[in-house]
Design an enzyme around this catalytic site. Structure first.
Site, PDB file in Angstrom:
ATOM      1  CG  ASN A 155    -104.016   3.274 -36.382  1.00  0.00           C
ATOM      2  OD1 ASN A 155    -102.968   2.664 -36.591  1.00  0.00           O
ATOM      3  ND2 ASN A 155    -105.160   2.661 -36.148  1.00  0.00           N
ATOM      4  CD  GLU A 251    -102.267  -9.004 -36.701  1.00  0.00           C
ATOM      5  OE1 GLU A 251    -103.503  -8.950 -36.865  1.00  0.00           O
ATOM      6  OE2 GLU A 251    -101.698 -10.022 -36.260  1.00  0.00           O
ATOM      7  CB  CYS A 285    -107.354  -1.721 -36.868  1.00  0.00           C
ATOM      8  SG  CYS A 285    -106.650  -2.186 -35.275  1.00  0.00           S
TER       9      CYS A 285
HETATM   10  P1  NAD Z   1    -101.777   1.584 -45.295  1.00  0.00           P
HETATM   11  O1  NAD Z   1    -102.019   0.168 -45.670  1.00  0.00           O
HETATM   12  O2  NAD Z   1    -102.082   2.628 -46.296  1.00  0.00           O
HETATM   13  O3  NAD Z   1    -100.217   1.793 -44.930  1.00  0.00           O
HETATM   14  C1  NAD Z   1     -99.596   1.033 -43.911  1.00  0.00           C
HETATM   15  C2  NAD Z   1     -98.098   1.006 -44.154  1.00  0.00           C
HETATM   16  O4  NAD Z   1     -97.826   0.244 -45.328  1.00  0.00           O
HETATM   17  C3  NAD Z   1     -97.473   2.376 -44.415  1.00  0.00           C
HETATM   18  O5  NAD Z   1     -96.195   2.392 -43.836  1.00  0.00           O
HETATM   19  C4  NAD Z   1     -97.398   2.438 -45.935  1.00  0.00           C
HETATM   20  O6  NAD Z   1     -96.399   3.303 -46.414  1.00  0.00           O
HETATM   21  C5  NAD Z   1     -97.082   1.002 -46.276  1.00  0.00           C
HETATM   22  N1  NAD Z   1     -97.546   0.513 -47.584  1.00  0.00           N
HETATM   23  C6  NAD Z   1     -98.691   0.839 -48.235  1.00  0.00           C
HETATM   24  N2  NAD Z   1     -98.807   0.105 -49.363  1.00  0.00           N
HETATM   25  C7  NAD Z   1     -97.731  -0.725 -49.401  1.00  0.00           C
HETATM   26  C8  NAD Z   1     -97.280  -1.732 -50.318  1.00  0.00           C
HETATM   27  N3  NAD Z   1     -97.980  -2.067 -51.403  1.00  0.00           N
HETATM   28  N4  NAD Z   1     -96.125  -2.381 -50.044  1.00  0.00           N
HETATM   29  C9  NAD Z   1     -95.412  -2.087 -48.926  1.00  0.00           C
HETATM   30  N5  NAD Z   1     -95.785  -1.126 -48.041  1.00  0.00           N
HETATM   31  C10 NAD Z   1     -96.929  -0.464 -48.269  1.00  0.00           C
HETATM   32  O7  NAD Z   1    -102.538   1.834 -43.928  1.00  0.00           O
HETATM   33  P2  NAD Z   1    -102.630   3.180 -43.082  1.00  0.00           P
HETATM   34  O8  NAD Z   1    -103.519   4.139 -43.799  1.00  0.00           O
HETATM   35  O9  NAD Z   1    -101.294   3.613 -42.666  1.00  0.00           O
HETATM   36  O10 NAD Z   1    -103.372   2.648 -41.773  1.00  0.00           O
HETATM   37  C11 NAD Z   1    -104.731   2.422 -41.704  1.00  0.00           C
HETATM   38  C12 NAD Z   1    -105.057   0.958 -41.924  1.00  0.00           C
HETATM   39  O11 NAD Z   1    -104.328   0.156 -41.009  1.00  0.00           O
HETATM   40  C13 NAD Z   1    -106.523   0.642 -41.677  1.00  0.00           C
HETATM   41  O12 NAD Z   1    -106.971  -0.245 -42.676  1.00  0.00           O
HETATM   42  C14 NAD Z   1    -106.512  -0.039 -40.314  1.00  0.00           C
HETATM   43  O13 NAD Z   1    -107.585  -0.912 -40.082  1.00  0.00           O
HETATM   44  C15 NAD Z   1    -105.213  -0.768 -40.366  1.00  0.00           C
HETATM   45  N6  NAD Z   1    -104.726  -1.082 -39.036  1.00  0.00           N
HETATM   46  C16 NAD Z   1    -104.791  -2.365 -38.616  1.00  0.00           C
HETATM   47  C17 NAD Z   1    -104.380  -2.703 -37.335  1.00  0.00           C
HETATM   48  C18 NAD Z   1    -104.446  -4.123 -36.849  1.00  0.00           C
HETATM   49  O14 NAD Z   1    -103.784  -4.438 -35.861  1.00  0.00           O
HETATM   50  N7  NAD Z   1    -105.199  -4.989 -37.479  1.00  0.00           N
HETATM   51  C19 NAD Z   1    -103.888  -1.718 -36.476  1.00  0.00           C
HETATM   52  C20 NAD Z   1    -103.827  -0.407 -36.940  1.00  0.00           C
HETATM   53  C21 NAD Z   1    -104.242  -0.101 -38.228  1.00  0.00           C
END
Ligand code: NAD
Length: 486
Positions: A155, A251, A285
């Site tokens: 995002n 995060e 997020c």
């Molecule tokens: P996601 O958790 O599906 O994926 C995030 C990243 O992690 C991707 O690069 C993905 O390929 C990788 N990934 C997924 N599972 C993994 C695993 N088991 N081991 C290692 N890598 C893995 O999240 P998304 O759909 O890309 O993003 C949306 C989420 O991110 C929402 O929950 C949002 O709240 C959160 N987010 C949090 C913040 C923050 O600062 N707190 C900021 C932006 C987004």
């Protein structure tokens, strides 16, 4: 090297742009026009992870030995490059992720600024000295941790990685960067800028791929630290895989509430909530997903938000005047529609929206009308679970105390807001709400780049939160205590 979008893209490992060892690839398409290909990317597997981490683990000391002046100068040069390409990058960001052009432009401005801020930290990595007898010296020696894995969501595909790669590189670490599989092109663009600026092959690798690539990267024993932003479920899995002996910064998700009480200015509440809830199509997020509202103003506020939803202009983010782009993926679309369905089955009342837009102007993309629900109770799934889409749940309360109780009734604790001119009430809320960020009369989204950021409860790791300044650098450096006798 800058490859054109729509092209076949590469990993960057050991100083070479290369396909995945297996030859596997994945595609990314424009979420506003799903027939349009953004690019084809390598599907990295264990062999690619081993090659990337192995190369950096053997050589990361070279970058650690580079002077702080030079590390900082290189980060500034990368910022210059990103600034010179701002417009083009913003358009690519719209095409790959689905933001509006205005949202994308904010991100392409923020990203180089982040790199400049962290460049300054390269000069500030200080240690301590301690009193000691016999002419001996006791001091702390501050060093980079080694190979850092940076795993990021889609995002903010430039901004979030720049807040990890910037400080990691400023401190002298080598970084293996795995962008989201949803926004691989923007991930590559950041790496291209860093390499063109002079970051050496011994300090940076790019691995494209999805969760399986991330899992292999996290499990590699030569990765000393993992910095992750993404969902709580993935973060918790990573935390378990990293174990206690390596560093992990997470995060994660949010279920952010805005509290509106009987003294609130409803015009202001409406614009603050609409911006927080529907900006980025609800895919932030810190996005507002709950409105906790006093019964005296409940119906009025619901009507105002419904009017906003009726009028909001949804479409391709490159088209002038659009206020909301598409959802980023078919999975995001399916999840949103499923929550609309679940909410109604659990007894919430759909006031407006919640449907896919399938008229000729929208049928090729993942466009939806935002959903507004009232009659939501704290037990319902839309009040507890992160939807990560433009869905707003109204929860009715009778008092300030009840509002705080409801605001705190989730596993998350990222951002929270209150609309009030009563300073005492605002400060009381700030003290009582379980959230890492509290906004008074401001959207729950939108953070200052130079202020601490992070959540409570299941929204963040409680040590090594993503911060500004030296608190960030703590994660990317290790202190050794050194005793020297003359
Ligand atoms: P996601 O958790 O599906 O994926 C995030 C990243 O992690 C991707 O690069 C993905 O390929 C990788 N990934 C997924 N599972 C993994 C695993 N088991 N081991 C290692 N890598 C893995 O999240 P998304 O759909 O890309 O993003 C949306 C989420 O991110 C929402 O929950 C949002 O709240 C959160 N987010 C949090 C913040 C923050 O600062 N707190 C900021 C932006 C987004």
């Amino acid at each position: 090297m800058t490859q054109a979008s729509g092209a076949i893209m590469s990993n960057y490992i050991a100083g070479e742009w290369a396909a995945a060892a297996s030859g596997g690839t994945f595609e990314r398409r424009n979420p506003a026009a799903t027939t349009a290909l953004v690019g084809t990317f390598p599907q990295s597997e264990q062999a690619d992870v081993d090659a990337a981490v192995g190369y950096l683990a053997a050589r990361h000391g070279e970058w650690a030995d580079v002077t702080p002046e030079r590390r900082a100068a290189i980060l500034h040069r990368a910022a210059d490059i990103l600034e010179s390409r701002q417009e083009e990058l913003a358009r690519e960001l719209v095409r790959e992720e689905g933001k509006t052009l205005a949202e994308a432009a904010m991100e392409t401005r923020r990203t180089p600024a982040n790199l400049r801020m962290y460049a300054a930290e390269a000069f500030r990595l200080t240690g301590q000295t301690f009193p000691s007898g016999d002419g001996a010296l006791v001091l702390t020696l501050r060093q980079p941790v080694g190979v850092v894995a940076a795993i990021t969501p889609w995002n903010f595909p430039l901004n979030i990685p720049s807040r990890k790669l910037g400080p990691a590189l400023a401190a002298g670490n080598a970084v293996v960067f795995k962008p989201s599989e949803v926004t691989p092109l923007l991930g590559q663009r950041l790496v291209e800028a860093l390499l063109s600026a002079g970051v050496p092959a011994s300090a940076l690798a790019l691995l494209q791929g999805g969760p399986a690539t991330g899992r292999a990267l996290v499990a590699h024993p030569d990765v000393a630290a993992v910095t992750f932003t993404g969902s709580t479920a993935a973060g918790q899995a990573i935390h378990a895989a990293v174990g206690p002996a390596r560093r992990c910064q997470l995060e994660m998700g949010g279920k952010n509430a805005v509290v509106v009480l009987e003294d609130s200015d409803l015009d202001r509440a409406t614009s603050v909530i609409a911006k927080g809830a529907f900006g980025l199509a609800g895919q932030a997020c810190t996005g507002t997903s709950r409105v906790i509202v006093h019964e005296a103003v409940h119906d009025d506020l619901v009507t105002r938000l419904a009017k906003y939803v009726l009028d909001v202009r949804v479409g391709d983010g490159l088209a002038p005047g659009m206020q909301m782009g598409p959802l980023a993926t078919d999975a995001q679309l399916a999840k949103f529609l499923d929550y609309v369905d679940v909410a109604q089955r659990e007894g919430a009342h759909l006031v407006i929206g919640g449907e896919r837009l399938d008229d000729p102007g929208h049928a090729d993309g993942y466009f939806v009308r935002p959903a507004v629900f009232d009659s939501v109770t704290p037990e319902m799934r839309i009040a507890r679970e992160e939807v990560f889409g433009p869905l707003l749940a109204f929860l009715r309360v009778c008092s300030e105390e009840e509002a705080v109780e409801v605001a705190n009734a989730t596993e998350y604790g990222l951002s929270a807001g209150i609309i009030t001119r009563d300073v005492a009430r605002a400060l009381r809320f700030a003290r009582q709400v379980q959230a890492g960020v509290v906004k008074v009369n401001q959207p729950t989204t939108g953070m200052a780049m130079n202020a601490p950021f992070g959540g409570m409860k299941n929204s963040s790791t409680q040590i090594y939160k993503e911060q500004a300044g030296d608190a960030t650098m703590q994660f990317y450096t290790v202190d050794k205590t050194v005793y020297v006798s003359p």
